[in-house]
Design a protein around this motif. Structure first.
Motif, mmCIF file in Angstrom:
data_model
loop_
_atom_site.group_PDB
_atom_site.id
_atom_site.type_symbol
_atom_site.label_atom_id
_atom_site.label_comp_id
_atom_site.label_asym_id
_atom_site.label_seq_id
_atom_site.Cartn_x
_atom_site.Cartn_y
_atom_site.Cartn_z
ATOM 1 N N VAL A 82 35.798 -7.320 48.943
ATOM 2 C CA VAL A 82 36.098 -7.526 49.906
ATOM 3 C C VAL A 82 35.267 -8.310 51.691
ATOM 4 C CG1 VAL A 82 37.722 -7.168 52.547
ATOM 5 C CG2 VAL A 82 38.155 -5.747 50.772
ATOM 6 N N GLY A 83 35.647 -9.656 51.762
ATOM 7 C CA GLY A 83 34.159 -10.086 52.695
ATOM 8 C C GLY A 83 33.244 -10.993 51.619
ATOM 9 N N THR A 84 33.711 -11.882 51.211
ATOM 10 C CA THR A 84 32.754 -12.186 50.555
ATOM 11 C C THR A 84 33.055 -13.837 49.483
ATOM 12 O OG1 THR A 84 30.650 -11.964 49.273
ATOM 13 C CG2 THR A 84 32.585 -11.035 47.613
ATOM 14 N N THR A 85 32.420 -14.193 49.186
ATOM 15 C CA THR A 85 33.070 -14.812 48.499
ATOM 16 C C THR A 85 32.307 -15.528 46.405
ATOM 17 O OG1 THR A 85 30.623 -17.028 49.211
ATOM 18 C CG2 THR A 85 32.987 -16.864 50.070
ATOM 19 N N PRO A 86 33.211 -16.584 46.141
ATOM 20 C CA PRO A 86 32.721 -16.149 44.477
ATOM 21 C C PRO A 86 31.278 -16.705 44.342
ATOM 22 C CG PRO A 86 34.738 -17.732 44.452
ATOM 23 C CD PRO A 86 34.126 -16.779 45.938
ATOM 24 N N GLU A 87 30.597 -17.719 45.251
ATOM 25 C CA GLU A 87 29.459 -18.232 45.738
ATOM 26 C C GLU A 87 27.888 -17.085 46.008
ATOM 27 O OE1 GLU A 87 32.780 -21.488 45.801
ATOM 28 O OE2 GLU A 87 32.079 -20.175 47.422
ATOM 29 N N GLN A 88 28.892 -16.696 46.495
ATOM 30 C CA GLN A 88 27.821 -15.744 47.234
ATOM 31 C C GLN A 88 27.659 -14.069 45.513
ATOM 32 O OE1 GLN A 88 29.898 -14.244 50.930
ATOM 33 N NE2 GLN A 88 28.481 -15.065 52.013
ATOM 34 N N MET A 89 28.455 -14.258 45.216
ATOM 35 C CA MET A 89 28.409 -13.074 44.171
ATOM 36 C C MET A 89 27.433 -13.895 42.552
ATOM 37 S SD MET A 89 30.854 -10.531 44.228
ATOM 38 C CE MET A 89 31.123 -10.114 43.318
ATOM 39 N N LEU A 90 27.940 -15.336 42.584
ATOM 40 C CA LEU A 90 27.058 -15.717 42.034
ATOM 41 C C LEU A 90 25.332 -15.678 42.395
ATOM 42 C CD1 LEU A 90 29.411 -18.556 41.052
ATOM 43 C CD2 LEU A 90 28.849 -16.454 39.411
ATOM 44 N N ASN A 91 25.185 -15.863 43.127
ATOM 45 C CA ASN A 91 23.680 -15.220 43.924
ATOM 46 C C ASN A 91 23.170 -14.431 44.192
ATOM 47 O OD1 ASN A 91 23.823 -18.371 44.641
ATOM 48 N ND2 ASN A 91 24.741 -18.194 46.909
ATOM 49 N N LEU A 92 24.064 -13.479 43.788
ATOM 50 C CA LEU A 92 23.890 -11.913 43.545
ATOM 51 C C LEU A 92 23.688 -11.027 42.493
ATOM 52 C CD1 LEU A 92 25.509 -10.296 46.110
ATOM 53 C CD2 LEU A 92 23.290 -10.279 45.988
ATOM 54 N N GLY A 93 24.129 -12.744 41.150
ATOM 55 C CA GLY A 93 23.645 -12.152 39.547
ATOM 56 C C GLY A 93 24.475 -11.737 39.230
ATOM 57 N N TYR A 94 25.960 -12.041 39.567
ATOM 58 C CA TYR A 94 27.087 -11.530 38.910
ATOM 59 C C TYR A 94 27.815 -12.556 38.118
ATOM 60 C CZ TYR A 94 27.848 -7.344 42.009
ATOM 61 O OH TYR A 94 28.391 -6.026 42.968
ATOM 62 N N GLN A 95 28.484 -12.363 37.111
ATOM 63 C CA GLN A 95 28.414 -13.141 35.714
ATOM 64 C C GLN A 95 30.602 -13.477 35.947
ATOM 65 O OE1 GLN A 95 28.519 -12.517 31.878
ATOM 66 N NE2 GLN A 95 29.463 -13.720 31.127
ATOM 67 N N GLN A 96 31.146 -14.535 36.609
ATOM 68 C CA GLN A 96 32.537 -15.053 36.410
ATOM 69 C C GLN A 96 33.547 -14.653 35.283
ATOM 70 O OE1 GLN A 96 33.369 -17.850 39.434
ATOM 71 N NE2 GLN A 96 35.324 -17.196 39.300
#
Length: 412
Positions: free
Chosen positions: A27-41
């Motif tokens: 909750v409270g984030t964006t796809p860009e932030q997730m990608l920046n943290l190293g997550y894979q979409q």
């Protein structure tokens, strides 16, 4: 950015069951932030990400709006301002709408814990009817948790009936229907899945050949339960006790589809139902896109189960005919599974549940006797082509005759 454990992991943890897969909600984030943290979409329709180390799924909180038919006809909003409660509101059942934060505190806005105590499968909101897949999911959950005493809430069953009446179920893909069905049939109470689908009229939409069996009578001297639908459920229960295999359980489920095609004036007997059921099984398997191994065993079961029931009456030549048609020489394990299905059929009758069924042992021993014929020795005599096959059949019939005589002698 807040992360919560959600869905089945929380539900099964609260039920004291082993947690297999963990799903996380962000909750409270964006796809860009997730990608920046190293997550894979990995989500194409809505943002789902794989954790860089654990590879577990992390989904952004989202809301959905129905825009078209079927379970894919949704517009998704995964903006950072979507709240945890809004995300949980779109879920199917209250017991699946419980979240746990990083301090192991539960967030349960829709009273899922209460329904866990009551052992009730209840929808979260009226948005339940927007996704036809939920009909099958609820039926699967009913089967999965039947042993714990869970039942479907009356108001939820009413919504499932409403979905089926709307025609929405037809929008489901065969792959998803088969996936839910296979998972349910492989469980400990597969009959519950079928019964729930029948209660909400989903069975007649995707399993019409099966649905028509209820109300079709059998001869009472052989079937004290009389109704073919009830017999089918009983056979499925017996198959579940005998084998964990999907193929065995599916074959047990559809073995009597031919009885649904018997003209009423011939009831309660069903002459020729073994072969008339073959087309119905093929039609059902085509619709569901069932795996070939399920189809093949089901066809064998339909055509030859009464041969096994009459095993001790069969001539050696007929025994060999069944063995040949079942291709036991190349597929002995499938033949063993076929015999298990026959045992389930024999025991899936009121009062017969615990009866001995020596027919399967007899048939397997007959196969073992015929197997002793040395094919290489026949070839070594110089015979060619069709002559080899004819001689092989002659010797196998002779072996089966000796086996039958020996069996009868030992039985007396």
């Amino acid at each position: 950015m807040q992360i919560y454990l959600v869905g089945g992991a929380v539900r099964d943890k609260l039920l004291g069951l082993k947690v297999k897969d963990r799903d996380w909600l962000v909750v409270g984030t964006t796809p860009e932030q997730m990608l920046n943290l190293g997550y894979q979409q990995v989500g194409a329709d809505f943002p789902v990400f794989l954790h860089p180390r654990s590879k577990e799924e992390y989904a952004l909180a989202r809301t959905e709006r129905k825009t078209a038919g079927g379970y894919t006809g949704f517009t998704c909003n995964a903006a950072p301002d979507v709240t945890l409660e809004e995300d949980l509101l779109r879920r199917d059942l209250t017991i699946n709408a419980i979240a746990m934060d990083e301090n192991n505190q539960l967030i349960d806005p829709y009273h899922g814990q209460k329904d866990l105590e009551l052992k009730v499968l209840r929808h979260v909101s009226d948005a339940f009817i927007e996704d036809p897949l939920r009909v099958l999911r609820v039926a699967r959950f009913a089967a999965r948790y039947h042993g714990l005493g869970f039942t479907v809430a009356a108001e939820t069953l009413a919504l499932m009936q409403q979905i089926c009446a709307s025609g929405e179920l037809a929008f489901l893909s065969a792959e998803r229907v088969w996936q839910e069905t296979a998972r349910s049939i492989e469980g400990s109470n597969p009959e519950v899945y079928i019964e729930v689908l029948r209660q909400c009229s989903a069975l007649k939409i995707w399993f019409a050949e099966l649905d028509i069996l209820w109300g079709v009578p059998n001869p009472p001297q052989w079937h004290p339960e009389i109704d073919t639908g009830i017999h089918t459920i009983m056979v499925l229960q017996q198959a579940a006790q005998l084998s964990d295999k999907l193929t065995v359980r599916f074959a047990a489920l559809v073995h009597d589809l031919g009885k649904g095609l018997t003209p009423q004036e011939k009831w309660p007997s069903h002459p020729g139902h073994e072969k008339s059921g073959l087309a119905a099984i093929n039609t059902l398997c085509d619709r569901l896109k069932a795996p070939n191994e399920c189809r093949e065993l089901a066809l064998l079961m339909s055509e030859y189960h009464t041969h096994v029931h009459k095993a001790f009456e069969l001539k050696p030549s007929t025994l060999l005919k069944v063995l040949n048609h079942c291709d036991v020489w190349r597929k002995p394990q499938r033949f063993a599974d076929f015999l298990l299905c026959c045992e389930a059929d024999a025991r899936g009758r009121t009062g017969f549940e615990n009866r001995d069924y020596p027919n399967t042992t007899y048939f397997w021993q007959a196969y073992q006797a015929a197997l002793q014929v040395d094919v290489k020795a026949i070839v070594a005599t110089g015979l060619k082509g069709e002559a080899i096959k004819l001689r092989l059949n002659e010797l196998r019939i002779s072996a089966l005759k000796s086996f039958k005589e020996s069996y009868q002698s030992s039985a007396t």
